[in-house]
Scaffold this active site. Sequence first.
Site, PDB file in Angstrom:
ATOM      1  N   GLU A 132       0.850  -1.196   0.000  1.00  0.00           N
ATOM      2  CA  GLU A 132       0.000   0.000   0.000  1.00  0.00           C
ATOM      3  C   GLU A 132       0.887   1.248   0.000  1.00  0.00           C
ATOM      4  O   GLU A 132       0.476   2.318  -0.439  1.00  0.00           O
ATOM      5  CB  GLU A 132      -0.946  -0.002   1.215  1.00  0.00           C
ATOM      6  CG  GLU A 132      -2.150   0.904   1.027  1.00  0.00           C
ATOM      7  CD  GLU A 132      -3.211   0.762   2.108  1.00  0.00           C
ATOM      8  OE1 GLU A 132      -3.132   1.457   3.122  1.00  0.00           O
ATOM      9  OE2 GLU A 132      -4.140  -0.053   1.941  1.00  0.00           O
ATOM     10  N   HIS A 158       7.448 -26.691   2.300  1.00  0.00           N
ATOM     11  CA  HIS A 158       6.659 -27.816   1.786  1.00  0.00           C
ATOM     12  C   HIS A 158       5.543 -27.342   0.867  1.00  0.00           C
ATOM     13  O   HIS A 158       4.605 -28.082   0.607  1.00  0.00           O
ATOM     14  CB  HIS A 158       6.092 -28.620   2.966  1.00  0.00           C
ATOM     15  CG  HIS A 158       7.183 -29.208   3.809  1.00  0.00           C
ATOM     16  ND1 HIS A 158       7.788 -30.402   3.492  1.00  0.00           N
ATOM     17  CD2 HIS A 158       7.810 -28.733   4.908  1.00  0.00           C
ATOM     18  CE1 HIS A 158       8.736 -30.652   4.393  1.00  0.00           C
ATOM     19  NE2 HIS A 158       8.773 -29.659   5.259  1.00  0.00           N
ATOM     20  N   LYS A 169     -13.659   1.365  -3.764  1.00  0.00           N
ATOM     21  CA  LYS A 169     -14.600   1.782  -2.714  1.00  0.00           C
ATOM     22  C   LYS A 169     -15.748   2.585  -3.311  1.00  0.00           C
ATOM     23  O   LYS A 169     -16.908   2.370  -2.982  1.00  0.00           O
ATOM     24  CB  LYS A 169     -13.883   2.670  -1.689  1.00  0.00           C
ATOM     25  CG  LYS A 169     -12.985   1.959  -0.713  1.00  0.00           C
ATOM     26  CD  LYS A 169     -12.547   2.953   0.352  1.00  0.00           C
ATOM     27  CE  LYS A 169     -11.352   2.485   1.136  1.00  0.00           C
ATOM     28  NZ  LYS A 169     -10.842   3.474   2.056  1.00  0.00           N
TER      29      LYS A 169
HETATM   30  O1  F6P Z   1      -8.689   0.830   2.188  1.00  0.00           O
HETATM   31  C1  F6P Z   1      -7.414   1.080   2.650  1.00  0.00           C
HETATM   32  C2  F6P Z   1      -7.402   1.805   3.955  1.00  0.00           C
HETATM   33  O2  F6P Z   1      -7.683   3.147   3.740  1.00  0.00           O
HETATM   34  C3  F6P Z   1      -6.069   1.627   4.658  1.00  0.00           C
HETATM   35  O3  F6P Z   1      -5.134   2.534   4.254  1.00  0.00           O
HETATM   36  C4  F6P Z   1      -6.458   1.712   6.077  1.00  0.00           C
HETATM   37  O4  F6P Z   1      -5.490   1.150   6.917  1.00  0.00           O
HETATM   38  C5  F6P Z   1      -7.753   0.955   6.080  1.00  0.00           C
HETATM   39  O5  F6P Z   1      -8.367   1.303   4.854  1.00  0.00           O
HETATM   40  C6  F6P Z   1      -8.680   1.249   7.228  1.00  0.00           C
HETATM   41  O6  F6P Z   1      -8.983   2.595   7.307  1.00  0.00           O
HETATM   42  P1  F6P Z   1      -9.685   3.190   8.589  1.00  0.00           P
HETATM   43  O7  F6P Z   1      -8.771   3.015   9.747  1.00  0.00           O
HETATM   44  O8  F6P Z   1      -9.936   4.635   8.276  1.00  0.00           O
HETATM   45  O9  F6P Z   1     -10.966   2.434   8.802  1.00  0.00           O
END
Ligand code: F6P
Length: 554
Positions: free
Chosen positions: A355, A386, A514
């Site tokens: 990431e 293995h 998202k």
């Molecule tokens: O979708 C990735 C992300 O934004 C990560 O960078 C982050 O750690 C995770 O989602 C959770 O985000 P939050 O802590 O805001 O729920």
Amino acid sequence: MESELTRSPAWHALSQHFQEMKSVHMRELFDADTERFKYYSIELNDLLYDYSKNIVTDKTVELLLQLAREADLPRWIERMFAGEPINHTENRAVLHAALRDRSAKPVYVDGVDVMPEIQQELERVKHLAEMIRSRKWRGVSNQAITDVVNIGIGGSHLGPLMVNEALRPHALHDLNVHFVSNIDENHINDTLQYLNPETTFFIISSKSFTTQDTMVNAETARQWFVESQHDDDSDLHRHFAAVTSNVEQARAFGIAKDNIFKMWDWVGGRYSLWSAIGLSIVVAIGSEHFDELLEGAYEVDQHFKQAPLEKNIPVLMGLLGIWYNNFFDAQTMAVLPYDQHLHRFPAYLQQADMESNGKYIDRNGEEVDYTTGPVIFGEIGIAAQHAFFQLLHQGTKLVPADILAPVYSFQCIARHHRALMSNVFAQTEALMRGKSREEALEELRAQGLSEEQIEALLPYKVFPGNRPTSTLMFDTLDPKTLGSIIALYEHKIFVQGVIWNINSFDQWGVELGKQLATDILHELDDATAVNSHDSSTNGLINHYKRRRPNRSGG
Ligand code: F6P
């Protein structure tokens, strides 16, 4: 247009040097220099970093260091620790190191010393955790808490989960800490089915407090608790806490003000286990052990800041990765812990690294003309032997690997540990040396096979070797050592980001999926067929709707 990196003198020199090195076998390097281990290993407290089994010479290392200097790495390190807004796309400082700073010196963000607030929040975390651990914190029916459930995902999940698994021997035995991350109901259902709402405490961990997965799970947890109380939510404050930078949303969810722990925008999710996101860790292992974890990371921070580049472990880790990634064209990197308690370390590192450095646009907004972050994968070393070591030994891809191994395991039953470690040593040696045709031939002859049989089998028995491994050995996986190991990798990732001229601290790449999920969610409200997407996505959605005609929207 060529980027600054690929135009740089060190890059050019490395490209030429690679032409000399690509046919060099590590066997030759070890034969030529019996002291190779001595010069290509570094000790730091109880850590030993052996990078001698890499396809490098003094010249390689010197050129890689030159690359780091040309990228102004020492200045970038200073800038990060000084709280400059090096996360430029979000205009934020990058200060996870401040969370473990033991120097008592101020650290400024926009002219404000953040250290007092960090300390204050840490004390609050410890206070709550110790109340739960000492059974003084009472649930709705005045019973002590027996189970703590961390609800979060990504950085609000993987770091704490990995640390809790790694430090399991240091945890209280009569307090269970669970982790729920997946929006798939099976995760929370499987977790809650054996728990008692009156003795369960939830930590909703979400920096943004808007992450869909976490919010849906948090709603389910709240409903589960409130329903157990005959729809009375007046005792939520005994059973729910939140860690977030979005206090307003947490309040709106129903979390009591005193149970909200702060996160700052200058701590990235995947670097946040040192913050209140580590509440579940403190609950499990206690304040003292958590302090040791911070201490171990702090020691590595000092090393990273102060050690000369050529003796700086995270710098060398990062540069070796660049060597393979950008010159040998290796696409992957394996992480192989030989300590069962580190079984979630590869998953943690996947987020931390991929990431951070899975980026194709550089700091100037230009597309890079070189490859950046590798695919990180891994597994407990013994299990991997293995499973996929066949490919490491005889496959057609170069997979540089990091091996993590303890000198002592927690209980250290000699029979187990010696056998374990014999595998560590044997595998790194085998990957480096391989087995030549002559050696294989001799072996087959010694087995008494006929010449005909030997001829048929021989090609399969040859191991090319020259497969790079770096070994990180540590005395034992205690909190301090674990803190150090994690910090080494955090800084390694930073080093690579600096060389690649990318911002390792944003994550725009997770947004698109998202956004689309939010749109599609509405389309699942009813059974009407959709046609707003490509034919595959339409087809998948419509198949789903057809297969559950009466259940859409549920
Ligand atoms: O979708 C990735 C992300 O934004 C990560 O960078 C982050 O750690 C995770 O989602 C959770 O985000 P939050 O802590 O805001 O729920």
